[in-house]
Every structure is written in structure tokens, then in C-alpha cells.
Design an enzyme around this catalytic site. Structure first.
Site, PDB file in Angstrom:
ATOM      1  N   TYR A   1       0.809  -1.054  -0.468  1.00 22.40           N
ATOM      2  CA  TYR A   1      -0.013  -0.273  -0.027  1.00 22.40           C
ATOM      3  C   TYR A   1       0.759   1.173  -0.177  1.00 22.40           C
ATOM      4  CZ  TYR A   1      -2.432   3.669   1.990  1.00 22.40           C
ATOM      5  OH  TYR A   1      -3.595   4.731   1.810  1.00 22.40           O
TER       6      TYR A   1
ATOM      7  N   ASP B   1      -0.411  -6.598   7.508  1.00 22.90           N
ATOM      8  CA  ASP B   1      -1.446  -5.539   7.181  1.00 22.90           C
ATOM      9  C   ASP B   1      -2.323  -6.853   5.964  1.00 22.90           C
ATOM     10  OD1 ASP B   1      -3.102  -4.295   5.592  1.00 22.90           O
ATOM     11  OD2 ASP B   1      -1.779  -2.678   4.601  1.00 22.90           O
TER      12      ASP B   1
ATOM     13  N   LYS C   1     -11.899  -0.672   4.789  1.00 19.84           N
ATOM     14  CA  LYS C   1     -11.778  -1.318   3.611  1.00 19.84           C
ATOM     15  C   LYS C   1     -13.086  -2.780   3.882  1.00 19.84           C
ATOM     16  CE  LYS C   1      -8.804   1.361   2.030  1.00 19.84           C
ATOM     17  NZ  LYS C   1      -7.046   1.487   1.998  1.00 19.84           N
TER      18      LYS C   1
HETATM   19  C1  LIG Z   1      -6.642   1.954   2.682  1.00 24.30           C
HETATM   20  C2  LIG Z   1      -5.557   1.570   3.228  1.00 24.30           C
HETATM   21  C3  LIG Z   1      -4.270   1.228   3.369  1.00 24.30           C
HETATM   22  C4  LIG Z   1      -4.452   2.806   4.738  1.00 24.30           C
HETATM   23  O1  LIG Z   1      -5.891   2.661   5.357  1.00 24.30           O
HETATM   24  P1  LIG Z   1      -6.111   4.383   5.639  1.00 24.30           P
HETATM   25  O2  LIG Z   1      -7.732   3.728   6.208  1.00 24.30           O
HETATM   26  O3  LIG Z   1      -6.838   5.063   3.573  1.00 24.30           O
HETATM   27  O4  LIG Z   1      -5.668   5.595   6.236  1.00 24.30           O
HETATM   28  C5  LIG Z   1      -3.487   0.364   4.272  1.00 24.30           C
HETATM   29  N1  LIG Z   1      -3.732  -0.556   3.813  1.00 24.30           N
HETATM   30  C6  LIG Z   1      -4.395  -1.110   2.930  1.00 24.30           C
HETATM   31  C7  LIG Z   1      -3.845  -2.454   2.103  1.00 24.30           C
HETATM   32  C8  LIG Z   1      -4.563  -0.162   2.374  1.00 24.30           C
HETATM   33  O5  LIG Z   1      -5.668  -0.722   1.201  1.00 24.30           O
END
Ligand SMILES: *Cc1c(COP(=O)(O)O)cnc(C)c1O
Length: 400
Positions: free
Chosen positions: A126, A198, A223
Site C-alpha cells: 500500500y 497488513d 475497506k
Molecule cells: C487503504 C489501505 C491502508 C490505509 O488505510 P486508511 O484507512 O486509508 O488510512 C493501508 N493498507 C492497505 C492495504 C490499504 O488498502
């Protein structure tokens, strides 16, 4: 932290003294945990659904104590506690800390490291994570080596005596690289470093890193977990109570990047249907990936569910299913990718992922100057539309 922290810490067992009645245990399946974790009948009202507690402050006893462990909402809030209990239950962790965004959760993990610590991070991830490491945490004194994490040998060569953290993102953004989680945990153990996954793209429904020995899971709950493209949030979930998680908890409550009670409630509400939504996302992604892989207008598909994908073997070992995200290359470059993206009618041109609507984006132009995404690459978040309707839209767009 005080009393609040010890009450929220134990997400696998106790709840606060007058908390909701629990109807689940940790051995239940994830569909059941998603429905019941962090929920229960409210003892004061018999309400079935948790309330949104907007109060910033809580009354003290005459003796100065706080009867339910809450004193001020930045330090602890009942709605946030319900969300954290549910997050810990779904990931199989002992505790979770919820943040105002995924980025705030990521930052808290890095802030928990001492200046001078060395971090190993993936070269495909990301975009915000390497940006944060380069632009903010380099000044803080963190040293980062970016490596191709699909190659455990490359990670091994990057280890130094000051390596404290291996940051893993699998499947990764935007090229769906798959990292062998067990191999990373083994490498980290050789030097006493922590591991973080993550898990935003896989979700606990498809991948359970803590069961594979990972120390922390990080989420952008923006997400799939919230799942409706209408709330920003993040979380860190811990496998065991340890000093690093204590520091993350203290960063959450003292630096204050906490989600509002309403945002916590929205994320929790979304999580109830997560396992069933993931089935739809995966079914659609498998269908669309198969369609694109066979289409002459497509140069390459990145999806660990395809037998031909370089990540297939590792992903099929550590994931239950390959997920709802995919990317593909058009023949040509930016001009051809833009031309294609503008021909979609049902699929929406927008960033982000994990919502009910299918989204497509030209990742390189979203990420800007330092992007590593190929100009020919389009990233797709498969929504919950019927797969046949999605394939019809891809067909007419590729026809043009
Ligand atoms: C969107 C995303 C982030 C960051 O999250 P936010 O809620 O936009 O701050 C981090 N890692 C991944 C894999 C993401 O898709």
C-alpha cells in the site's frame, strides 16, 4: 490506560463488570463470531444492538474510582471497546486498538519502535506505508530496507542486528505479491524482531496471521471490515499481551488518533456480515480473473487464485480463498489503460476497495511520482454485483 486497558485487554474472556451478556466463545466459527463478538444484550435496556455512546466523559464514584472503567472517551469508550473486542475475536488475538484510519494504525506500530531501529518492508505495498516510512519515520530515526518479500532469501540478506520489525503485506497492493508468512516469522525469530501483517486485503475470513505466529495484524477497517465505503478506520490486533502492544495502546490513547463512537459503530455494524460478503467478493473475483486471463486484450492478470499466478502455491497454503482484489495489465501503457478504464459503464473509476460496488483504478497515476505500479496496470476491487453483470461490463469495455 489504567483500569480501562486491563478491561479491554482480555478480548477472549472477561468483559467489563456490567457489560453485555456474551453469547459466543472463541471456538465458534468466524461467521458466528462476526455476528456476536462485541455484541450482546445490554443489561440496562435489554437492547439487542449495541448503543453508540457519544459521551466524552463518565461519572466518578465518591471514592474517585470509575465504576465501569471509563473516564474520558479518548482513553476509553464503550462503543470503541465493543469494536476492539470484535476485532480481537475475529483475528484470534488477545486485544485490539482501534484508530481513526488504517494509516494512524500503521503509524502507531512504527511509533512504538525506538529511533535507530531497522525495519524491513515490502517493495510492493500500500503506497502510503513506504511514503510514511520515507517522509516521516526516516526523520524519527527508523531505517528501512525495501525488499522483494516473495523471496525469503532477500529478506534474510536484509536482516541486520538492529532489525526490530518485518512489515508484511500479503496479498500486496497493487501487484498481489504473496509473502510466505511462516517463513517471515521464522526469519524474525532468528534475531528477535516482531512481525506485522497488513491484513486489510485478505481479512480474517481468508487469512489468520496470528495463528501463523505473527505478532500483530494491522487493518484499514475503511475497506472490507466496514465494507460499505462510508467510514474511515484502522486497527492493530495483538497475538499476546506484550510490551510493544502496551506502547501501541498508549500511543492510541495519549496521541489520540482514535475513531469517533459513530465510526466505531459503523465498522462494527459492517463486520457482522463480513464472512458472507467475502464469499461474494471472492466468487466475483474468481470469475472475473478467469475471464480476463483468457481475454486476448489483457496482457497479464495478477490474482493468486489463478493456477498460473506466481503466488498461487504460497497463497493456497496460508489463505482460505484468494480474495476479492485483482489487477491486470493492458497491452500498451498509460494511454491504453486510460482508454479502457473510461469505457466501463457499471464499474466505477475510483480509488479504495472493499465496498459493495466494483471499483477500478489506474494505480500509477493515483500514486504519483514515486509509484512502482506499471503504467499498464489497472487495479480492481470486485464488489457484490452479480458476476455475470460484471463480466458483461468487462466484455463491452474490452471490446471497444
Ligand atoms: C487503504 C489501505 C491502508 C490505509 O488505510 P486508511 O484507512 O486509508 O488510512 C493501508 N493498507 C492497505 C492495504 C490499504 O488498502
Amino acid at each position: 490506560m489504567g483500569g480501562y486497558s486491563s478491561q479491554t485487554s482480555d478480548a477472549t474472556g472477561r468483559v467489563s463488570p456490567a457489560g453485555p451478556e456474551r453469547r459466543y466463545n472463541q471456538r465458534m466459527r468466524i461467521e458466528t463470531l462476526a455476528v456476536h463478538a462485541g455484541a450482546g444484550i445490554d443489561e440496562a435496556t435489554r437492547a439487542v444492538i449495541p448503543a453508540i455512546h457519544v459521551s466524552t466523559t463518565f461519572e466518578r464514584h465518591e471514592d474517585g474510582t470509575y465504576p465501569r472503567g471509563f473516564n474520558y472517551t479518548r482513553s476509553g469508550n464503550p462503543t470503541r471497546q465493543a469494536l476492539e473486542t470484535a476485532l480481537a475475536a475475529l483475528e484470534g488475538g488477545v486485544a485490539a486498538a482501534a484508530f481513526a484510519s488504517g494509516s494512524a494504525a500503521t503509524a502507531a506500530v512504527f511509533q512504538a519502535l525506538e529511533p535507530g531501529a531497522h525495519v524491513i518492508a515490502p517493495d510492493d505495498a500500500y503506497y502510503g506505508t513506504p511514503v510514511m516510512l520515507r517522509e516521516q519515520f526516516a526523520r524519527w530515526g527508523l531505517q528501512t530496507t525495501f525488499v522483494d518479500m516473495t523471496d525469503p532469501g532477500a529478506v534474510k540478506r536484509a536482516l541486520t542486528p538492529s532489525t526490530r520489525l518485518i512489515w508484511i503485506e500479503t496479498p500486496s497492493n497493487p501487484r498481489l505479491h504473496v509473502t510466505d508468512i511462516v517463513a517471515m516469522v521464522a526469519l524474525a525469530k532468528t534475531i528477535g524482531a516482531r512481525t506485522v501483517v497488513d491484513n486489510t486485503w485478505a481479512t480474517p475470513v481468508l487469512q489468520r496471521p496470528l495463528e501463523l505466529g505473527v505478532d500483530f495484524v494491522m487493518h484499514s477497517t475503511t475497506k472490507y471490515l466496514s465494507g460499505h465505503s462510508d467510514v474511515l478506520g484502522g486497527a492493530v490486533v495483538a497475538r499476546t499481551m506484550d510490551g510493544v502492544f502496551d506502547r501501541i495502546r498508549s500511543i492510541q490513547t495519549t496521541l489520540g488518533a482514535v475513531p469517533s463512537p459513530f465510526d466505531c459503530w459503523l465498522v462494527l455494524r459492517g463486520m457482522r456480515s463480513l464472512p458472507y460478503r467475502m464469499r461474494g467478493h471472492v466468487e466475483g473475483a474468481q470469475r472475473v480473473a478467469g475471464y480476463l486471463a483468457a481475454h486476448p486484450g489483457v496482457a497479464r492478470v495478477y490474482y493468486p487464485g489463478l493456477l498460473t499466478d506466481p503466488g498461487y502455491e504460497v497463497a493456497s497454503r496460508q489463505m482460505r480463498q484468494p480474495g476479492g482484489m485483482l489487477s491486470f495489465d493492458v497491452h500498451g501503457g498509460r494511454a491504453e489503460a486510460f482508454a479502457l478504464v473510461n469505457r466501463f459503464k457499471l464499474v466505477t473509476r475510483a480509488t479504495s476497495l472493499g465496498g459493495p460496488e466494483t471499483l477500478i483504478e489506474h494505480r500509477a497515476s493515483v500514486e504519483g511520482e514515486h509509484t512502482r505500479a506499471p503504467e499498464s496496470l489497472l487495479r480492481v476491487s470486485i464488489g457484490l454485483e452479480h458476476p455475470d453483470d460484471l463480466i458483461d461490463d468487462f466484455a463491452q469495455a474490452l471490446e471497444g
